[in-house]
Design a protein around this motif. Structure first.
Motif, PDB file in Angstrom:
ATOM      1  N   VAL A  56     -26.011  26.008  88.400  1.00  0.00           N
ATOM      2  CA  VAL A  56     -26.871  27.180  88.917  1.00  0.00           C
ATOM      3  C   VAL A  56     -26.212  27.583  90.286  1.00  0.00           C
ATOM      4  O   VAL A  56     -26.438  26.789  91.349  1.00  0.00           O
ATOM      5  CB  VAL A  56     -28.356  26.957  89.046  1.00  0.00           C
ATOM      6  N   GLU A  57     -25.620  28.661  90.502  1.00  0.00           N
ATOM      7  CA  GLU A  57     -24.814  28.806  91.860  1.00  0.00           C
ATOM      8  C   GLU A  57     -25.064  30.271  92.242  1.00  0.00           C
ATOM      9  O   GLU A  57     -25.323  31.183  91.533  1.00  0.00           O
ATOM     10  CB  GLU A  57     -23.231  28.855  91.541  1.00  0.00           C
ATOM     11  N   ASP A  58     -24.971  30.546  93.545  1.00  0.00           N
ATOM     12  CA  ASP A  58     -25.665  31.864  93.987  1.00  0.00           C
ATOM     13  C   ASP A  58     -24.300  32.960  93.866  1.00  0.00           C
ATOM     14  O   ASP A  58     -24.718  33.901  93.400  1.00  0.00           O
ATOM     15  CB  ASP A  58     -25.977  31.656  95.579  1.00  0.00           C
ATOM     16  N   ILE A  59     -23.215  32.423  93.839  1.00  0.00           N
ATOM     17  CA  ILE A  59     -21.950  33.345  93.829  1.00  0.00           C
ATOM     18  C   ILE A  59     -20.625  32.871  93.596  1.00  0.00           C
ATOM     19  O   ILE A  59     -20.416  31.505  93.833  1.00  0.00           O
ATOM     20  CB  ILE A  59     -21.851  34.105  95.432  1.00  0.00           C
ATOM     21  N   TYR A  60     -19.924  33.585  92.609  1.00  0.00           N
ATOM     22  CA  TYR A  60     -18.650  33.149  92.241  1.00  0.00           C
ATOM     23  C   TYR A  60     -17.928  34.160  92.965  1.00  0.00           C
ATOM     24  O   TYR A  60     -17.465  35.345  92.565  1.00  0.00           O
ATOM     25  CB  TYR A  60     -18.655  33.261  90.596  1.00  0.00           C
ATOM     26  N   ASP A  61     -17.011  33.637  93.921  1.00  0.00           N
ATOM     27  CA  ASP A  61     -16.061  34.155  94.691  1.00  0.00           C
ATOM     28  C   ASP A  61     -14.608  33.766  94.220  1.00  0.00           C
ATOM     29  O   ASP A  61     -14.158  34.444  93.419  1.00  0.00           O
ATOM     30  CB  ASP A  61     -16.671  34.025  96.389  1.00  0.00           C
ATOM     31  N   ALA A 107     -21.653  20.889  98.291  1.00  0.00           N
ATOM     32  CA  ALA A 107     -20.542  21.237  98.409  1.00  0.00           C
ATOM     33  C   ALA A 107     -20.470  22.340  99.549  1.00  0.00           C
ATOM     34  O   ALA A 107     -21.299  23.013  99.594  1.00  0.00           O
ATOM     35  CB  ALA A 107     -19.968  21.526  97.057  1.00  0.00           C
ATOM     36  N   SER A 108     -19.104  22.377 100.036  1.00  0.00           N
ATOM     37  CA  SER A 108     -19.139  23.372 101.291  1.00  0.00           C
ATOM     38  C   SER A 108     -17.534  23.842 101.398  1.00  0.00           C
ATOM     39  O   SER A 108     -16.624  22.867 101.262  1.00  0.00           O
ATOM     40  CB  SER A 108     -19.579  22.706 102.566  1.00  0.00           C
ATOM     41  N   SER A 109     -17.400  25.197 101.405  1.00  0.00           N
ATOM     42  CA  SER A 109     -16.291  25.480 101.334  1.00  0.00           C
ATOM     43  C   SER A 109     -15.636  26.728 102.597  1.00  0.00           C
ATOM     44  O   SER A 109     -14.839  26.533 102.983  1.00  0.00           O
ATOM     45  CB  SER A 109     -15.328  26.085 100.189  1.00  0.00           C
ATOM     46  N   TYR A 110     -16.890  27.288 102.930  1.00  0.00           N
ATOM     47  CA  TYR A 110     -16.779  28.354 104.102  1.00  0.00           C
ATOM     48  C   TYR A 110     -16.554  28.094 105.380  1.00  0.00           C
ATOM     49  O   TYR A 110     -15.768  28.416 106.153  1.00  0.00           O
ATOM     50  CB  TYR A 110     -17.703  29.287 103.782  1.00  0.00           C
ATOM     51  N   GLY A 111     -17.283  26.587 105.789  1.00  0.00           N
ATOM     52  CA  GLY A 111     -17.111  26.598 107.207  1.00  0.00           C
ATOM     53  C   GLY A 111     -17.912  27.644 107.815  1.00  0.00           C
ATOM     54  O   GLY A 111     -19.034  28.280 107.475  1.00  0.00           O
ATOM     55  N   LEU A 158     -27.594  33.216 100.872  1.00  0.00           N
ATOM     56  CA  LEU A 158     -26.331  33.025 101.345  1.00  0.00           C
ATOM     57  C   LEU A 158     -26.370  33.426 102.893  1.00  0.00           C
ATOM     58  O   LEU A 158     -27.111  34.313 103.333  1.00  0.00           O
ATOM     59  CB  LEU A 158     -25.519  34.391 100.923  1.00  0.00           C
ATOM     60  N   ASP A 159     -25.400  32.748 103.693  1.00  0.00           N
ATOM     61  CA  ASP A 159     -25.361  32.785 104.948  1.00  0.00           C
ATOM     62  C   ASP A 159     -24.274  33.374 105.706  1.00  0.00           C
ATOM     63  O   ASP A 159     -23.050  33.477 105.453  1.00  0.00           O
ATOM     64  CB  ASP A 159     -25.653  31.389 105.713  1.00  0.00           C
ATOM     65  N   TYR A 160     -24.309  33.736 106.953  1.00  0.00           N
ATOM     66  CA  TYR A 160     -23.366  33.791 108.006  1.00  0.00           C
ATOM     67  C   TYR A 160     -23.750  33.030 109.334  1.00  0.00           C
ATOM     68  O   TYR A 160     -24.961  33.067 109.963  1.00  0.00           O
ATOM     69  CB  TYR A 160     -23.312  35.113 108.416  1.00  0.00           C
TER      70      TYR A 160
HETATM   71  C1  PRP Z   1     -20.792  29.476  99.219  1.00  0.00           C
HETATM   72  C2  PRP Z   1     -21.563  29.861  98.381  1.00  0.00           C
HETATM   73  C3  PRP Z   1     -21.068  29.248  97.287  1.00  0.00           C
HETATM   74  C4  PRP Z   1     -19.372  29.407  97.445  1.00  0.00           C
HETATM   75  C5  PRP Z   1     -18.725  30.527  96.550  1.00  0.00           C
HETATM   76  O1  PRP Z   1     -20.861  28.437  99.939  1.00  0.00           O
HETATM   77  O2  PRP Z   1     -22.639  29.579  98.596  1.00  0.00           O
HETATM   78  O3  PRP Z   1     -21.267  28.106  96.967  1.00  0.00           O
HETATM   79  O4  PRP Z   1     -19.306  29.601  99.183  1.00  0.00           O
HETATM   80  O5  PRP Z   1     -17.283  30.506  97.181  1.00  0.00           O
HETATM   81  P1  PRP Z   1     -16.110  30.185  96.319  1.00  0.00           P
HETATM   82  O6  PRP Z   1     -16.195  30.873  95.029  1.00  0.00           O
HETATM   83  O7  PRP Z   1     -14.929  30.870  96.949  1.00  0.00           O
HETATM   84  O8  PRP Z   1     -15.908  28.739  96.394  1.00  0.00           O
HETATM   85  P2  PRP Z   1     -20.463  27.624 101.109  1.00  0.00           P
HETATM   86  O9  PRP Z   1     -19.211  26.921 100.851  1.00  0.00           O
HETATM   87  O10 PRP Z   1     -20.357  28.625 102.307  1.00  0.00           O
HETATM   88  O11 PRP Z   1     -21.921  26.633 101.515  1.00  0.00           O
HETATM   89  P3  PRP Z   1     -23.245  26.902 101.651  1.00  0.00           P
HETATM   90  O12 PRP Z   1     -23.723  26.905 100.330  1.00  0.00           O
HETATM   91  O13 PRP Z   1     -23.623  25.544 102.388  1.00  0.00           O
HETATM   92  O14 PRP Z   1     -23.262  28.006 102.442  1.00  0.00           O
END
Ligand code: PRP
Length: 188
Positions: free
Chosen positions: A106-111, A75-79, A167-169
């Motif tokens: 299992v997720e790295d961050i809840y944003d 899954a991807s949301s940030y681009g 987590l990336d930039y």
């Molecule tokens: C980041 C991060 C989470 C998600 C959290 O992933 O790793 O999966 O955003 O953000 P949200 O709560 O606002 O949805 P990203 O979409 O950047 O993809 P990546 O893990 O491939 O970097």
């Protein structure tokens, strides 16, 4: 030599460290003890979200001593942006059978919550017994796209853009062992 100098230059791009490698390691061990207790005698499947979540998954799965399997969802949301678009694209489904299993996402961050909402809904379609969420980082936010209930929280952090530990930039910094905030000149 080249490897170590590359790593230190990544670290130099940080304004400050929020969580050290040691803090992360200790907290993951504590979370693993809770998970072992809650899922003893249950068919547990850890499901991580590509790509950021895989570092956390790799450490968590090896800390959990009860039998379990794991899989990954794409899954991807940030681009390449620093804030979520709210639009989540699913690029890969699970292959492990989830029917009647106890799934722990299992997720790295809840944003903004957009990713967890979409992935949780996707997993529910596979008819698991339950789907709960384990997030290493829980960002303090006034408003989210979706409020999601998180069963296990590693750390609560302020609403700042963080990199490292998956987590990336712009696809960089995932291999940092700590989690930190980038210097402004890196992204301005
Ligand atoms: C980041 C991060 C989470 C998600 C959290 O992933 O790793 O999966 O955003 O953000 P949200 O709560 O606002 O949805 P990203 O979409 O950047 O993809 P990546 O893990 O491939 O970097």
């Amino acid at each position: 030599m080249r490897h170590s100098s590359d790593k230190s230059s990544l670290q130099d791009d940080l304004e400050y460290v929020i969580l050290t490698e040691e803090q992360i390691r200790k907290r993951i061990a504590e979370m693993a003890r809770e998970i072992e207790r809650d899922y003893a005698e249950k068919e547990l499947v850890l499901v991580s979200i590509l790509k950021g979540g895989v570092i956390f998954l790799a450490d968590l799965t090896r800390e959990i001593s009860i039998p379990h399997s794991y899989d990954m969802v794409g899954a991807s949301s940030y681009g390449s942006q620093m804030s979520s678009s709210g639009q989540v694209t699913i690029t890969k489904d699970v292959t492990v059978l989830l029917k009647n299993k106890y799934v722990l996402l299992v997720e790295d961050i809840y944003d903004t919550g957009a990713t967890l909402k979409v992935v949780k809904d996707l997993l529910e379609v596979h008819s698991p017994r339950s789907v709960e969420i384990c997030a290493l980082l829980w960002k303090e936010k006034k408003k989210r796209h979706h409020e999601v209930s998180i069963k296990y929280i590693g750390f609560k952090i302020p609403d700042v853009f963080v990199v490292g530990y998956g987590l990336d930039y712009n696809e960089k910094y995932r291999n940092l062992r700590c989690i930190g905030v980038l210097k402004k000149e890196i992204y301005q």
